[in-house]
Design a protein around this motif. Structure first.
Motif, PDB file in Angstrom:
ATOM      1  N   ILE A 132       0.843  -1.201   0.000  1.00  0.00           N
ATOM      2  CA  ILE A 132       0.000   0.000   0.000  1.00  0.00           C
ATOM      3  C   ILE A 132       0.872   1.244   0.000  1.00  0.00           C
ATOM      4  CG2 ILE A 132      -1.625   1.355   1.396  1.00  0.00           C
ATOM      5  CD1 ILE A 132      -2.887  -1.398   2.187  1.00  0.00           C
ATOM      6  N   SER A 133       1.910   1.233   0.798  1.00  0.00           N
ATOM      7  CA  SER A 133       2.822   2.375   0.839  1.00  0.00           C
ATOM      8  C   SER A 133       3.486   2.590  -0.520  1.00  0.00           C
ATOM      9  CB  SER A 133       3.884   2.152   1.916  1.00  0.00           C
ATOM     10  OG  SER A 133       4.812   3.207   1.916  1.00  0.00           O
ATOM     11  N   GLU A 134       3.981   1.510  -1.117  1.00  0.00           N
ATOM     12  CA  GLU A 134       4.629   1.613  -2.431  1.00  0.00           C
ATOM     13  C   GLU A 134       3.663   2.136  -3.489  1.00  0.00           C
ATOM     14  OE1 GLU A 134       6.028  -2.289  -3.360  1.00  0.00           O
ATOM     15  OE2 GLU A 134       7.572  -2.261  -1.806  1.00  0.00           O
ATOM     16  N   ARG A 135       2.419   1.700  -3.423  1.00  0.00           N
ATOM     17  CA  ARG A 135       1.444   2.054  -4.451  1.00  0.00           C
ATOM     18  C   ARG A 135       0.786   3.399  -4.194  1.00  0.00           C
ATOM     19  NH1 ARG A 135       3.472   0.481  -8.192  1.00  0.00           N
ATOM     20  NH2 ARG A 135       5.096  -0.025  -6.798  1.00  0.00           N
ATOM     21  N   CYS A 136       0.759   3.860  -2.967  1.00  0.00           N
ATOM     22  CA  CYS A 136      -0.010   5.064  -2.647  1.00  0.00           C
ATOM     23  C   CYS A 136       0.838   6.292  -2.349  1.00  0.00           C
ATOM     24  CB  CYS A 136      -0.928   4.792  -1.453  1.00  0.00           C
ATOM     25  SG  CYS A 136      -2.150   3.513  -1.794  1.00  0.00           S
ATOM     26  N   ASP A 137       2.089   6.110  -1.998  1.00  0.00           N
ATOM     27  CA  ASP A 137       2.901   7.246  -1.567  1.00  0.00           C
ATOM     28  C   ASP A 137       3.528   8.035  -2.708  1.00  0.00           C
ATOM     29  OD1 ASP A 137       2.251   6.628   1.000  1.00  0.00           O
ATOM     30  OD2 ASP A 137       4.177   5.717   1.514  1.00  0.00           O
ATOM     31  N   SER A 138       3.446   7.528  -3.912  1.00  0.00           N
ATOM     32  CA  SER A 138       4.005   8.275  -5.042  1.00  0.00           C
ATOM     33  C   SER A 138       2.973   8.369  -6.162  1.00  0.00           C
ATOM     34  CB  SER A 138       5.272   7.597  -5.571  1.00  0.00           C
ATOM     35  OG  SER A 138       4.950   6.413  -6.267  1.00  0.00           O
ATOM     36  N   THR A 139       3.084   9.413  -6.926  1.00  0.00           N
ATOM     37  CA  THR A 139       2.174   9.599  -8.061  1.00  0.00           C
ATOM     38  C   THR A 139       2.327   8.457  -9.056  1.00  0.00           C
ATOM     39  OG1 THR A 139       2.342  11.983  -7.779  1.00  0.00           O
ATOM     40  CG2 THR A 139       1.504  11.203  -9.890  1.00  0.00           C
ATOM     41  N   GLU A 140       3.560   8.062  -9.311  1.00  0.00           N
ATOM     42  CA  GLU A 140       3.808   6.965 -10.256  1.00  0.00           C
ATOM     43  C   GLU A 140       3.195   5.654  -9.751  1.00  0.00           C
ATOM     44  OE1 GLU A 140       7.505   4.379 -12.107  1.00  0.00           O
ATOM     45  OE2 GLU A 140       7.935   6.297 -11.147  1.00  0.00           O
ATOM     46  N   GLY A 141       3.377   5.366  -8.461  1.00  0.00           N
ATOM     47  CA  GLY A 141       2.818   4.145  -7.877  1.00  0.00           C
ATOM     48  C   GLY A 141       1.302   4.122  -7.954  1.00  0.00           C
ATOM     49  N   ARG A 142       0.679   5.258  -7.621  1.00  0.00           N
ATOM     50  CA  ARG A 142      -0.788   5.342  -7.691  1.00  0.00           C
ATOM     51  C   ARG A 142      -1.278   5.155  -9.116  1.00  0.00           C
ATOM     52  NH1 ARG A 142       0.102   9.447  -3.979  1.00  0.00           N
ATOM     53  NH2 ARG A 142       0.039  11.036  -5.597  1.00  0.00           N
ATOM     54  N   SER A 143      -0.630   5.818 -10.035  1.00  0.00           N
ATOM     55  CA  SER A 143      -1.037   5.745 -11.435  1.00  0.00           C
ATOM     56  C   SER A 143      -0.926   4.315 -11.964  1.00  0.00           C
ATOM     57  CB  SER A 143      -0.172   6.688 -12.262  1.00  0.00           C
ATOM     58  OG  SER A 143      -0.480   6.564 -13.620  1.00  0.00           O
ATOM     59  N   GLN A 144       0.181   3.674 -11.659  1.00  0.00           N
ATOM     60  CA  GLN A 144       0.393   2.299 -12.116  1.00  0.00           C
ATOM     61  C   GLN A 144      -0.654   1.365 -11.500  1.00  0.00           C
ATOM     62  OE1 GLN A 144       4.029   0.404 -10.735  1.00  0.00           O
ATOM     63  NE2 GLN A 144       4.285  -0.589 -12.727  1.00  0.00           N
ATOM     64  N   PHE A 145      -0.854   1.483 -10.198  1.00  0.00           N
ATOM     65  CA  PHE A 145      -1.807   0.618  -9.510  1.00  0.00           C
ATOM     66  C   PHE A 145      -3.227   0.830 -10.039  1.00  0.00           C
ATOM     67  CE2 PHE A 145      -4.710  -0.284  -5.944  1.00  0.00           C
ATOM     68  CZ  PHE A 145      -4.401  -1.618  -5.750  1.00  0.00           C
ATOM     69  N   LEU A 146      -3.650   2.075 -10.140  1.00  0.00           N
ATOM     70  CA  LEU A 146      -5.008   2.367 -10.602  1.00  0.00           C
ATOM     71  C   LEU A 146      -5.223   1.935 -12.048  1.00  0.00           C
ATOM     72  CD1 LEU A 146      -5.586   5.824  -8.902  1.00  0.00           C
ATOM     73  CD2 LEU A 146      -6.633   3.630  -8.293  1.00  0.00           C
ATOM     74  N   GLY A 147      -4.182   2.000 -12.843  1.00  0.00           N
ATOM     75  CA  GLY A 147      -4.292   1.556 -14.228  1.00  0.00           C
ATOM     76  C   GLY A 147      -4.566   0.067 -14.341  1.00  0.00           C
ATOM     77  N   HIS A 148      -3.998  -0.698 -13.421  1.00  0.00           N
ATOM     78  CA  HIS A 148      -4.169  -2.152 -13.472  1.00  0.00           C
ATOM     79  C   HIS A 148      -5.374  -2.640 -12.666  1.00  0.00           C
ATOM     80  CE1 HIS A 148      -0.556  -2.743 -15.720  1.00  0.00           C
ATOM     81  NE2 HIS A 148       0.223  -2.260 -14.776  1.00  0.00           N
TER      82      HIS A 148
END
Length: 165
Positions: A13-29
């Motif tokens: 969750i930290s990896e996916r939510c703490d950065s714009t890139e992580g959020r974008s990648q996670f939400l895309g998938h």
């Protein structure tokens, strides 16, 4: 075991939510997992049946119970990976399945490393415990019935069985 999964989940969750890139990648998938992703519900129902069988029918010591539980976990992991891959490749692209499988694996890897180290894959389960795996395949086969209990019910039974029997 719960702490391992919880800790790994918090890290993801930290990896996916703490950065714009992580959020974008996670939400895309993650958007490929919607109400039409029924293969995953089927996988969950199958593992509930396998764990219920383990809780109710597998006799023996802690090793026997852990073996059945680990092999059920491998079965479900493979089912999830295959289901995600099939359901997601048409919705969000071929990268979604491997990405989400990696995230699931990151959450449960610690449990497999600790509790299931003697059974590192479904192939090992198939080779070393063909009768158990045949029964699991039958449980998950044609005419499979939707389970009417939470996955927590058989997990609690198994934990109790390991601790007190």
């Amino acid at each position: 075991m719960f702490n391992l999964v919880s800790q790994n989940s918090r890290q993801i969750i930290s990896e996916r939510c703490d950065s714009t890139e992580g959020r974008s990648q996670f939400l895309g998938h993650i958007r490929c997992l919607d109400d039409e992703t029924n293969k995953l519900t089927g996988c969950l129902n199958k593992v509930i049946a396998m764990l219920q069988y383990t809780a109710d029918k597998v006799d023996g010591d802690e090793k026997e119970i852990l073996t059945a539980s680990c092999c059920a976990a491998h079965y479900i992991f493979n089912c999830f990976v295959k289901g995600i891959d099939e359901d997601c490749k048409h919705k969000t692209g071929v990268e979604a399945g491997p990405y989400l499988a990696e995230k699931i694996n990151q959450m449960i890897a610690g449990v497999f490393d600790v509790a299931c180290k003697n059974y590192p894959s479904i192939e090992v389960c198939e080779a070393q415990h063909p009768d158990l795996m045949q029964h699991f395949h039958q449980l998950a086969g044609e005419g499979f019935e939707r389970q009417k209990v939470s996955i927590l019910v058989p997990l609690i039974k198994i934990a109790h069985k390991i601790k007190y029997e």
